[in-house]
Design an enzyme around this catalytic site. Structure first.
Site, short mmCIF file in Angstrom:
data_model
loop_
_atom_site.label_atom_id
_atom_site.label_comp_id
_atom_site.label_asym_id
_atom_site.label_seq_id
_atom_site.Cartn_x
_atom_site.Cartn_y
_atom_site.Cartn_z
N ASP A 63 0.86 -1.17 0.00
CA ASP A 63 0.00 0.00 0.00
C ASP A 63 0.91 1.24 0.00
O ASP A 63 2.13 1.13 0.12
CB ASP A 63 -0.95 -0.02 1.21
CG ASP A 63 -2.18 0.84 0.95
OD1 ASP A 63 -2.12 1.73 0.08
OD2 ASP A 63 -3.21 0.64 1.62
N GLU A 84 -10.11 7.07 4.01
CA GLU A 84 -9.16 6.61 5.02
C GLU A 84 -8.89 7.65 6.09
O GLU A 84 -8.81 8.83 5.79
CB GLU A 84 -7.82 6.34 4.36
CG GLU A 84 -7.82 5.32 3.29
CD GLU A 84 -6.53 5.41 2.52
OE1 GLU A 84 -5.48 5.06 3.07
OE2 GLU A 84 -6.56 5.82 1.35
C1 BGC Z 1 -3.11 10.86 -2.10
C2 BGC Z 1 -4.19 10.04 -2.71
C3 BGC Z 1 -3.95 8.58 -2.45
C4 BGC Z 1 -3.84 8.38 -0.98
C5 BGC Z 1 -3.54 6.98 -0.69
C6 BGC Z 1 -2.98 10.53 -0.65
O1 BGC Z 1 -1.88 11.16 -0.09
O2 BGC Z 1 -3.37 12.22 -2.27
O3 BGC Z 1 -4.16 10.29 -4.05
O4 BGC Z 1 -4.93 7.78 -2.98
O5 BGC Z 1 -2.83 9.18 -0.43
O6 BGC Z 1 -3.45 6.80 0.69
C1 BGC Z 2 -5.22 2.88 0.13
C2 BGC Z 2 -5.44 1.84 -0.92
C3 BGC Z 2 -5.31 2.45 -2.28
C4 BGC Z 2 -3.99 3.17 -2.41
C5 BGC Z 2 -3.78 3.85 -3.74
C6 BGC Z 2 -3.97 3.65 -0.12
O1 BGC Z 2 -3.81 4.66 0.80
O2 BGC Z 2 -5.16 2.27 1.41
O3 BGC Z 2 -6.69 1.26 -0.75
O4 BGC Z 2 -5.43 1.45 -3.24
O5 BGC Z 2 -3.91 4.15 -1.41
O6 BGC Z 2 -4.57 4.97 -3.90
#
Ligand code: BGC
Ligand code: BGC
Length: 853
Positions: free
Chosen positions: A317, A514
């Site tokens: 991840d 998240e």
């Molecule tokens: C980004 C998102 C990304 C996420 C994943 C963020 O810092 O801006 O684009 O999907 O992190 O955790």
């Molecule tokens: C998330 C994932 C996601 C990735 C890419 C991560 O922060 O936990 O689910 O696929 O970002 O955006």
């Protein structure tokens, strides 16, 4: 080698094996056998690759941080776009723009020097349709699809999503999430299909089948590579904390969280994403930390690859390797040795490649491990047909019609109908006849972003207007298309009660993803505590004495007894996506007066009876939900929901009480402000301002703001605000609703900080309680040392009270001011009960009064 349950079960601990036997006994365990042709090509390609090329293949960079030429030069194996990252960083990018960028990356990957050319693979989070792309049809989030409980529907959505993703030149989606959410306070609950592992397995497997259907078929580019995530147990963390700690025996881990993976593997899922949480194995009686999943060799290699026979690739991840002890986001031999094949290292990929190459040369990572990882990557790419065709050869390449057409809208609308659960229908109020005069109220009635939740155009799904979702239908628009007489008032104010027969309230949560969506250990499931405006609307509506139908849009089950009591009919509609018309199909009878569609959705999560009933899952000892897993009414059911208890336990639900101010983002009800202390008279913060907006920072010199802010990483991605002072200015959090800190005995203001430039003038920390009320402390000494590691500061609230703070009505719980250059990052700003008693809490005697100005 063909999938063999007997091979898989040999040598595994007896109890884990029992769980797997059960999974193996289930039908459909039949992943694709390895094709000899593919394996020969993998071997031939691998033989011709340099170490740099191999490590490049193992690297996944973000499109904001890697150009096509970077892909060519550094042999990058993969790119991803994070949530809310678009080609050219333009939210308006069209499918043709996406395709053009995909084509550019693809061409660049084949233009590398050297004999072996490997096409790049692009990954995206298409988790409810191709949700990062403007104009795409958005399907209900998983929580709704779990209630629909229809494998054929899942498969159809998977197929439609795959087609949309391919049309933009992308061949890989980070879906499905197979989390089994056990504590509904988790902010990713809506990405979970159910608290019931068997349902997750059945539906998640079907989704993989749909997404990967036709993958690599000779006739063209159909199907996308799917991802089973987040391996394993992400939904089981304590208090539902994102990236938190799961306490379980290996058997519990497998029994509660394993079934989805066995099902996805049986469908031949090609990639698995590792979870960011940690595991404490409670089997030994004495909790023994297994640590972060990203470093768990026994699970990644032992279980997943060796025992379960997974031959695709394991991806991390976001910056996940950086969370292992002794690692950083750009260097981690331990993660690769544990079994990770591809590393999502969005920003700092160049350093990652250099470090990893050096680690192989220094024999910290065996060459064989690298070769295995790259073989897996090549295998997946070959199976996906990436060597055969370029992105623009996909069906309907670059066409918006592949992402949004009559069929996708009809499919999504059907999914909306199937996912809504009728919880209450006293007097069989629903469905309404089309002639009913309807007053629609509530903030969620006419807002596609609120229908869609997180992972919709952007990561957290915030800050959008309906104009960002062209072609979408709000609930209100759906109702207007069916009912003859509809009025709308979002706040339910200024309406003549004589002018309507029924109130339709559409209320709910604001979008989150998240971290941001976590309610936290001290929080309750009570919806009205977070969204008092919804209760206010229902109170107004109930006062009219007309029947009230409430539709709740939420990413989790919530405690809503107060809302349910004020409604004759109550529908949990989850996060339905762009097709609000699906709800109108259920709420209204047809023109002929007959029921058009009955409610068939049934709860996939247990609905709480009281606000502190967390975790609450079927099978618990003393299971006593308000509505059990599987509950849901049809319009002919005569069940009567009696008045429900609305009381709240005194002092909240206990545990570690906390008022969060800044977590991943600023927490409701607070907003964060920066303000210069120029000559301007103090006007107070603007409550309507964007919480992150930088407001009024007058320049010390011409053209230079006194203060600026950027979002940086301290513990997790983008969790910190780095503030740069050049002149007199302050950073502060504010809420119009007063916080009662007097309820928090021995509370401390707790924050994490990294100083990058020591202060040149006194630094003052304050808490305020309205105009002319508050207290300030001189904290210059706490920031005197610049350094790289985060420090946690705990400042007792009592120190402010001693200097005049009224803790019963705090509106500014955090304010930091200085008048000359100073730079520091701040994260995890909160007020924690009891923290003033911690050994590392500061003492009031060390916190003098600030110098008088
Ligand atoms: C980004 C998102 C990304 C996420 C994943 C963020 O810092 O801006 O684009 O999907 O992190 O955790
Ligand atoms: C998330 C994932 C996601 C990735 C890419 C991560 O922060 O936990 O689910 O696929 O970002 O955006």
């Amino acid at each position: 080698m063909p999938f063999s349950c007997s091979r898989l079960l040999t040598g595994l601990s007896a109890l884990v094996a029992t769980v797997l036997v059960a999974a193996c006994a289930s039908p459909g365990a039949n992943p694709p056998a390895r094709a000899a042709g593919v394996e020969a090509r993998v071997a031939a390609l691998l033989a011709g690759m340099t170490l740099e090329q191999k490590v490049g293949q193992m690297t996944q960079a973000e499109i904001r941080h890697a150009t096509p030429d970077d892909v060519r030069q550094h042999h990058l194996g993969s790119v991803l776009n994070g949530g809310g990252s678009w080609p050219g960083q333009r939210a308006q990018a069209t499918p043709a723009d996406w395709l053009a960028l995909a084509e550019a990356y693809h061409a660049a990957s084949l233009a590398t020097r050297g004999p072996v050319k490997v096409p790049v693979i692009w990954g995206t989070d298409a988790v409810h349709g191709h949700n990062n792309v403007r104009g795409a049809t958005l399907y209900p989030h998983h929580i709704g699809l779990g209630a629909a409980n229809d494998p054929a529907l899942m498969e159809a959505i998977g197929r439609a999503t795959a087609r949309a993703v391919r049309a933009t030149g992308i061949a890989w989606t980070f879906a499905p999430t197979l989390a089994v959410a056990r504590d509904d306070r988790w902010g990713r609950s809506y990405e979970s299909l159910s608290e019931d592992p068997a349902r997750v397995a059945r539906l998640g497997g079907a989704e993989v089948r749909g997404l990967q259907a036709g993958l690599g078929a000779a006739d063209g580019l159909r199907g996308v590579v799917a991802t089973a995530k987040h391996f394993i147990g992400d939904g089981g963390t304590l208090d539902g904390q994102d990236q938190g700690v799961l306490h379980a025996t290996p058997e519990q881990l497998m029994a509660q969280h394993g079934a989805g993976y066995t099902a996805a593997l049986a469908e031949g899922v090609q990639t698995v994403m590792v979870s960011l949480h940690s595991w404490v194995d409670t089997a030994s009686g004495q909790p023994q930390p297994q640590g972060k999943m990203h470093g768990n060799r026994a699970l990644l290699t032992g279980l997943l690859k060796e025992k379960l026979g997974f031959d695709g690739l394991v991806v991390t991840d976001w910056n996940g390797i950086g969370q292992l002890p002794g690692c950083t986001a750009n260097s981690c031999a331990a993660a690769i040795n544990a079994g990770i094949d591809m590393v999502m290292v969005p920003e700092d990929w160049k350093a990652f490649i250099a470090h990893t190459v050096a680690q192989v040369r220094a024999r910290q990572i065996p060459q064989a491990r690298i070769d295995d990882a790259v073989s897996r990557i090549l295998r997946v790419k070959l199976r996906a047909g990436l060597f055969e065709r370029s992105p623009s050869q996909a069906l309907q390449a670059g066409e918006l019609a592949a992402l949004n057409n009559e069929e996708t809208r009809a499919l999504a609308r059907r999914a909306v109908r199937q996912s809504a659960v009728l919880l209450k229908n006293n007097g069989q109020l629903l469905p309404l006849s089309r002639g009913t005069r309807v007053l629609v109220v509530g903030k969620s009635a006419d807002d596609v972003a609120l229908q869609s939740g997180g992972w919709s155009l952007s990561w957290q799904g915030q800050g959008h207007t309906n104009a960002d979702f062209p072609g979408a239908t709000t609930v209100l628009a759906g109702v207007r298309a069916q009912a003859a007489q509809v009025q709308f008032s979002a706040t339910a104010e200024g309406v003549d009660p004589a002018s309507f027969d029924v109130v339709l309230a559409v209320v709910g949560e604001l979008p989150y993803a998240e971290f941001n969506g976590d309610i936290g250990a001290s929080g309750t499931l009570r919806h009205s505590s977070r969204y008092p405006e919804d209760l206010a609307v229902l109170q107004r509506a109930a006062a009219w004495g007309k029947p009230v139908v409430t539709v709740l849009l939420s990413g989790r089950v919530v405690h809503a007894n107060d809302l349910i009591n004020r409604s004759q009919a109550f529908v949990a509609a989850w996060l339905p996506g762009t097709e609000g018309g699906g709800l109108a199909d259920l709420l209204f009878r047809g023109a002929d007066g007959r029921v058009q569609h009955d409610f068939t959705g049934r709860l996939a999560f247990s609905w709480p009876r009281s606000a502190c009933q967390v975790p609450l899952n079927v099978g618990d000892a003393g299971y006593a939900p308000l509505f059990a897993l599987g509950y849901g009414l049809g319009v002919d059911d005569r069940a009567l929901v009696p008045p429900l208890d609305e009381s709240l336990p005194r002092g909240g639900c206990g545990g570690a009480e906390e008022v969060a101010i800044l977590r991943q983002t600023v927490q409701r009800p607070f907003s964060l402000h920066l303000r210069g202390l120029g000559d301007k008279p103090w006007r107070g913060p603007d409550p309507a301002a964007d919480p992150l907006a930088v407001t009024e920072a007058p320049a010390p010199g011409v053209g230079q703001p006194a203060v600026s802010v950027s979002t940086v990483q301290m513990h997790a991605q983008q969790d910190a605000k780095r503030v740069t002072w050049l002149g007199a200015a302050r950073l502060y959090a504010w809420a119009s609703a007063r916080t009662e800190l007097s309820n928090y005995p021995d509370a401390a203001l707790v924050l994490d900080t990294v100083v990058t430039r020591a202060p040149a003038a006194p630094v003052v920390l304050a808490m305020e309680c309205g105009r002319g009320c508050g207290a300030a402390l001189d904290v210059t000494a706490l920031f005197a040392q610049a350094g790289a590691a985060p420090r946690t500061l705990k400042i007792p609230v009592a120190c402010f009270v001693a200097r005049g703070l009224d803790a019963g009505r705090v509106d500014v719980p955090f304010s930091i001011t200085t008048t000359a250059p100073f730079e520091a990052a701040f994260a995890r700003i909160r007020i924690t009960a009891g923290a003033a008693r911690d050994a590392d809490a500061l003492r009031c005697s060390d916190l003098p009064a600030p110098p008088s100005p």
